[in-house]
Every structure is written in structure tokens, then in C-alpha cells.
Design a protein around this motif. Structure first.
Motif, PDB file in Angstrom:
ATOM      1  N   THR A 282      77.168  34.582 -23.145  1.00 27.13           N
ATOM      2  CA  THR A 282      75.950  34.184 -22.444  1.00 27.13           C
ATOM      3  C   THR A 282      75.645  32.719 -22.717  1.00 27.13           C
ATOM      4  OG1 THR A 282      74.495  34.890 -24.255  1.00 27.13           O
ATOM      5  CG2 THR A 282      74.994  36.515 -22.553  1.00 27.13           C
ATOM      6  N   PHE A 283      75.043  32.068 -21.720  1.00 26.39           N
ATOM      7  CA  PHE A 283      74.728  30.654 -21.866  1.00 26.39           C
ATOM      8  C   PHE A 283      73.599  30.283 -20.916  1.00 26.39           C
ATOM      9  CE2 PHE A 283      77.942  30.898 -18.544  1.00 26.39           C
ATOM     10  CZ  PHE A 283      77.511  29.986 -17.582  1.00 26.39           C
ATOM     11  N   THR A 284      72.985  29.161 -21.188  1.00 29.28           N
ATOM     12  CA  THR A 284      71.989  28.592 -20.288  1.00 29.28           C
ATOM     13  C   THR A 284      72.338  27.135 -20.015  1.00 29.28           C
ATOM     14  OG1 THR A 284      70.565  28.038 -22.167  1.00 29.28           O
ATOM     15  CG2 THR A 284      70.071  30.092 -20.986  1.00 29.28           C
ATOM     16  N   ILE A 285      71.875  26.661 -18.880  1.00 30.76           N
ATOM     17  CA  ILE A 285      71.895  25.236 -18.567  1.00 30.76           C
ATOM     18  C   ILE A 285      70.441  24.785 -18.646  1.00 30.76           C
ATOM     19  CG2 ILE A 285      72.425  23.466 -16.870  1.00 30.76           C
ATOM     20  CD1 ILE A 285      74.903  24.901 -17.954  1.00 30.76           C
ATOM     21  N   THR A 286      70.147  23.875 -19.558  1.00 33.10           N
ATOM     22  CA  THR A 286      68.770  23.434 -19.737  1.00 33.10           C
ATOM     23  C   THR A 286      68.605  21.982 -19.324  1.00 33.10           C
ATOM     24  OG1 THR A 286      69.182  22.841 -22.052  1.00 33.10           O
ATOM     25  CG2 THR A 286      68.346  25.065 -21.606  1.00 33.10           C
ATOM     26  N   ARG A 287      67.361  21.649 -18.995  1.00 33.99           N
ATOM     27  CA  ARG A 287      66.984  20.270 -18.712  1.00 33.99           C
ATOM     28  C   ARG A 287      65.616  20.055 -19.329  1.00 33.99           C
ATOM     29  NH1 ARG A 287      66.145  17.305 -12.796  1.00 33.99           N
ATOM     30  NH2 ARG A 287      66.572  15.176 -13.531  1.00 33.99           N
ATOM     31  N   GLY A 288      65.497  19.074 -20.206  1.00 35.76           N
ATOM     32  CA  GLY A 288      64.244  18.870 -20.918  1.00 35.76           C
ATOM     33  C   GLY A 288      63.874  20.052 -21.782  1.00 35.76           C
ATOM     34  N   GLY A 289      64.872  20.800 -22.252  1.00 37.97           N
ATOM     35  CA  GLY A 289      64.635  21.949 -23.111  1.00 37.97           C
ATOM     36  C   GLY A 289      64.326  23.234 -22.382  1.00 37.97           C
ATOM     37  N   GLU A 290      64.195  23.194 -21.066  1.00 38.56           N
ATOM     38  CA  GLU A 290      63.862  24.388 -20.293  1.00 38.56           C
ATOM     39  C   GLU A 290      65.058  24.855 -19.466  1.00 38.56           C
ATOM     40  OE1 GLU A 290      61.038  26.076 -20.487  1.00 38.56           O
ATOM     41  OE2 GLU A 290      60.367  24.644 -22.014  1.00 38.56           O
ATOM     42  N   PRO A 291      65.279  26.178 -19.381  1.00 33.75           N
ATOM     43  CA  PRO A 291      66.408  26.681 -18.585  1.00 33.75           C
ATOM     44  C   PRO A 291      66.278  26.302 -17.116  1.00 33.75           C
ATOM     45  CG  PRO A 291      65.549  28.398 -20.033  1.00 33.75           C
ATOM     46  CD  PRO A 291      64.558  27.271 -20.073  1.00 33.75           C
TER      47      PRO A 291
ATOM     48  N   ALA B  30      65.568  34.649 -15.910  1.00 33.25           N
ATOM     49  CA  ALA B  30      65.151  33.696 -16.941  1.00 33.25           C
ATOM     50  C   ALA B  30      66.099  32.508 -17.049  1.00 33.25           C
ATOM     51  CB  ALA B  30      65.036  34.397 -18.288  1.00 33.25           C
ATOM     52  N   GLY B  31      67.177  32.532 -16.282  1.00 31.75           N
ATOM     53  CA  GLY B  31      68.111  31.418 -16.325  1.00 31.75           C
ATOM     54  C   GLY B  31      69.263  31.585 -17.289  1.00 31.75           C
ATOM     55  N   THR B  32      69.454  32.818 -17.809  1.00 32.56           N
ATOM     56  CA  THR B  32      70.578  33.078 -18.704  1.00 32.56           C
ATOM     57  C   THR B  32      71.756  33.607 -17.897  1.00 32.56           C
ATOM     58  OG1 THR B  32      69.155  33.555 -20.608  1.00 32.56           O
ATOM     59  CG2 THR B  32      71.399  34.410 -20.686  1.00 32.56           C
ATOM     60  N   TRP B  33      72.883  32.922 -18.029  1.00 35.82           N
ATOM     61  CA  TRP B  33      74.110  33.316 -17.349  1.00 35.82           C
ATOM     62  C   TRP B  33      74.920  34.229 -18.254  1.00 35.82           C
ATOM     63  CZ3 TRP B  33      75.237  31.848 -12.353  1.00 35.82           C
ATOM     64  CH2 TRP B  33      74.469  30.809 -11.811  1.00 35.82           C
ATOM     65  N   SER B  34      75.652  35.164 -17.639  1.00 37.88           N
ATOM     66  CA  SER B  34      76.497  36.085 -18.397  1.00 37.88           C
ATOM     67  C   SER B  34      77.857  36.192 -17.726  1.00 37.88           C
ATOM     68  CB  SER B  34      75.844  37.472 -18.467  1.00 37.88           C
ATOM     69  OG  SER B  34      76.678  38.386 -19.173  1.00 37.88           O
ATOM     70  N   VAL B  35      78.902  36.191 -18.549  1.00 35.71           N
ATOM     71  CA  VAL B  35      80.261  36.325 -18.039  1.00 35.71           C
ATOM     72  C   VAL B  35      81.090  37.040 -19.093  1.00 35.71           C
ATOM     73  CG1 VAL B  35      80.988  34.064 -18.937  1.00 35.71           C
ATOM     74  CG2 VAL B  35      82.176  35.066 -16.980  1.00 35.71           C
ATOM     75  N   THR B  36      82.005  37.903 -18.649  1.00 36.48           N
ATOM     76  CA  THR B  36      82.825  38.662 -19.592  1.00 36.48           C
ATOM     77  C   THR B  36      84.285  38.286 -19.424  1.00 36.48           C
ATOM     78  OG1 THR B  36      81.272  40.522 -19.540  1.00 36.48           O
ATOM     79  CG2 THR B  36      83.482  40.964 -20.412  1.00 36.48           C
ATOM     80  N   PRO B  37      84.817  37.442 -20.305  1.00 36.63           N
ATOM     81  CA  PRO B  37      86.234  37.087 -20.230  1.00 36.63           C
ATOM     82  C   PRO B  37      87.100  38.275 -20.633  1.00 36.63           C
ATOM     83  CG  PRO B  37      84.972  35.513 -21.564  1.00 36.63           C
ATOM     84  CD  PRO B  37      84.126  36.719 -21.378  1.00 36.63           C
TER      85      PRO B  37
END
Length: 292
Positions: A85-94, A128-135
């Protein structure tokens, strides 16, 4: 579609490939699963023809580009197919609003430090802006993950690439030796040949040809709005480069020869991953090239 990618660091090309599940000759499984993001978008998914794209810049090795930061929150364990899981943030916000780029809202790449285990996937995002991927299941060792996306808030900036190193815990086997540079390779009974020698810092045309049983293949299907997705990763620092064949798609009639333009950042060896589609199946070929 934004065709100009802004990456971090040195000027580079992007030799790509994008997220799906294919098989290849590179180390671990290169299987990729399709999963579309559900973030809001100001553009419809793109299809049809794609002209030659403008060359990307940068080397993809920065965790933050143009104010956008990749934050990895959870990563897989060795031997298990677990979500990252990961987020892309800008100014600390997703960031939660993205535009499609190459028909997808997010492209995710993962490769082991010895240039094996290449995977190219398409994550999904929650509200909420959280991405999920399963390698696919990973062996212990050091890897690098890359994200490629087009933020809706900066429509004129083009797609961005961020990356982070990760470590899959456990006793890591010694790294595989990088195969020697070669003019061709095989995958799923197809022979993929690359001609031309790239010169670092200079745009160089390369020809990619596909054949099967010594017969030219002319039924390549469009994949992410092009006939091949080509990604090159530099041995050592894992600098990322991604580009597409020039010309438009015209149904299931791609090949047998495609032209791409390489503009690699530095001299040295690169592992090139070439994804192409036939009979609704995605193939991933891996070949080592040397840039002078």
C-alpha cells in the motif's frame, strides 16, 4: 493524454512497458494482474491510435517530484502474495484525483536490484487516497518500486514518476548475474530482436521485431494504446526509462517491426522489458542492451 513525463534527476528516456500480467524470461515471475483505479478523473479512458510520444526526462530515482511524494506504507513479505500500500501526497495530504495516463490512473513497477523479478501492475485506490497492489510472491532481497501517474491538479505538467527502495525481509539469495548484451531473446515461443545501439544522452532509434517459428508476427494487439510497452532499467542505480513505439495503432495488426527512440541518461548496461500482446495474452520479453 499527456505524453510528456517529468521524472526526477538526469535527462532520460523511458523505455516502457504497464500493468498487467505477462510472462517473460526475466528472473522471477513477471506475471501482472489487471486492476483499474477508481479515482475521479477529468478524462475518459483512452483508446485507439497513439502517435509517437515525446521523450520523457529524468531518471525516476527520486521519491518526490514537483511537490508530489511517494509514501510506501505496507510491503510484502518473502514468499507470500501480499498487498503493498502507498499514497501520493502533496503538502503532506494524500492526493485523490488523477487523470488517466496510457489508459490507467496509476502504473506501478517493481524490480529486484539484480534486475530480475520485473512486475508492472495497475493498483486501485480507496476514497482516502491509499493505493493497493498485490505483486506476485517475492524472494527476500532489495527492490525498487516506481509509480507513474498524472495528477489532475497539474494538467500541464505531464505524468510523473516517483520511486522508493524497499527491502523484503529474509535471507536473500545471492543476486543473479546480469545476462550479457544480446540482439534477441525468446518468450512464449516468440523471438524478440532489437537492433540499433543507443548512445547515452542522444536520441537513438531502435527497431524491435517479433517473430514466431521464424515467421514475422503482424498481429500484435494494442496494449495501453500502443503495440508494445518498453521499460529499461539501468544496472547498478536502477534508473528508470520508458518509451513507446512511434506511430498509431490500427487494430490487431501491429508488427512485425516497431521503432522506438531511446534517450538513455548514462552509459552502461540496461535490462529492457518489452511487453506485447497477441491473442489477448500479454508477453514480457527481457533483453540486455549496452549504451555507449
Amino acid at each position: 493524454m499527456r505524453t510528456r513525463l517529468l521524472l526526477a534527476g538526469l535527462a532520460a528516456a523511458s523505455l516502457t512497458i504497464a500493468a498487467a500480467c505477462g510472462t517473460g524470461s526475466a528472473g522471477q515471475s513477471t506475471g501482472m494482474s489487471h486492476s483499474g483505479g477508481h479515482a475521479r478523473s477529468s478524462m475518459p479512458g483512452m483508446s485507439g491510435s497513439m502517435p509517437g510520444m515525446s521523450m520523457p526526462s529524468g531518471n525516476g530515482l527520486s521519491g518526490s517530484v514537483s511537490g508530489y511524494t511517494l509514501n510506501v506504507h505496507r510491503q510484502p513479505m518473502a514468499g507470500m502474495a501480499m498487498p503493498l500500500t502507498f499514497t501520493i501526497t502533496r503538502g503532506g495530504e494524500p492526493v485523490t484525483v488523477f487523470d488517466p495516463e496510457q489508459t490507467k490512473l496509476m502504473h506501478f513497477y517493481l524490480i529486484r536490484n539484480d534486475l530480475t523479478g520485473f512486475q508492472h501492475l495497475h493498483p486501485t485506490m480507496n476514497d482516502a487516497g491509499t493505493w493497493s497492489v498485490t505483486p506476485s510472491a517475492l524472494t527476500a532481497g532489495k527492490y525498487r518500486v516506481y509509480t507513474q501517474f498524472l495528477p489532475h491538479a497539474d494538467p500541464n505538467g505531464g505524468a510523473l514518476v516517483t520511486s522508493r527502495p524497499i527491502t523484503v525481509a529474509g535471507k536473500a539469495a545471492s543476486g543473479a548475474a546480469l545476462p550479457a548484451p544480446s540482439g534477441s531473446t525468446t518468450v512464449d515461443d516468440y523471438t524478440v530482436a532489437v537492433t540499433g545501439r543507443p548512445n547515452a544522452g542522444t536520441e537513438t532509434p531502435l527497431q524491435i521485431s517479433v517473430s514466431k517459428n521464424r515467421k514475422p508476427v503482424a498481429d500484435l494487439q494494442p496494449y495501453l494504446d500502443t503495440y508494445a510497452h518498453v521499460t529499461a532499467v539501468h544496472a547498478g542505480d536502477l534508473a528508470f526509462a520508458h518509451l513507446h513505439p512511434a506511430g498509431a495503432t490500427h487494430g490487431d495488426h501491429g508488427g512485425p517491426t516497431l521503432t522506438v527512440h531511446a534517450n538513455l541518461p548514462v552509459a552502461g548496461k540496461y535490462r529492457m522489458f518489452i511487453q506485447f500482446k497477441t491473442a489477448n495474452h500479454l508477453h514480457t520479453a527481457a533483453i540486455t542492451l549496452s549504451a555507449s
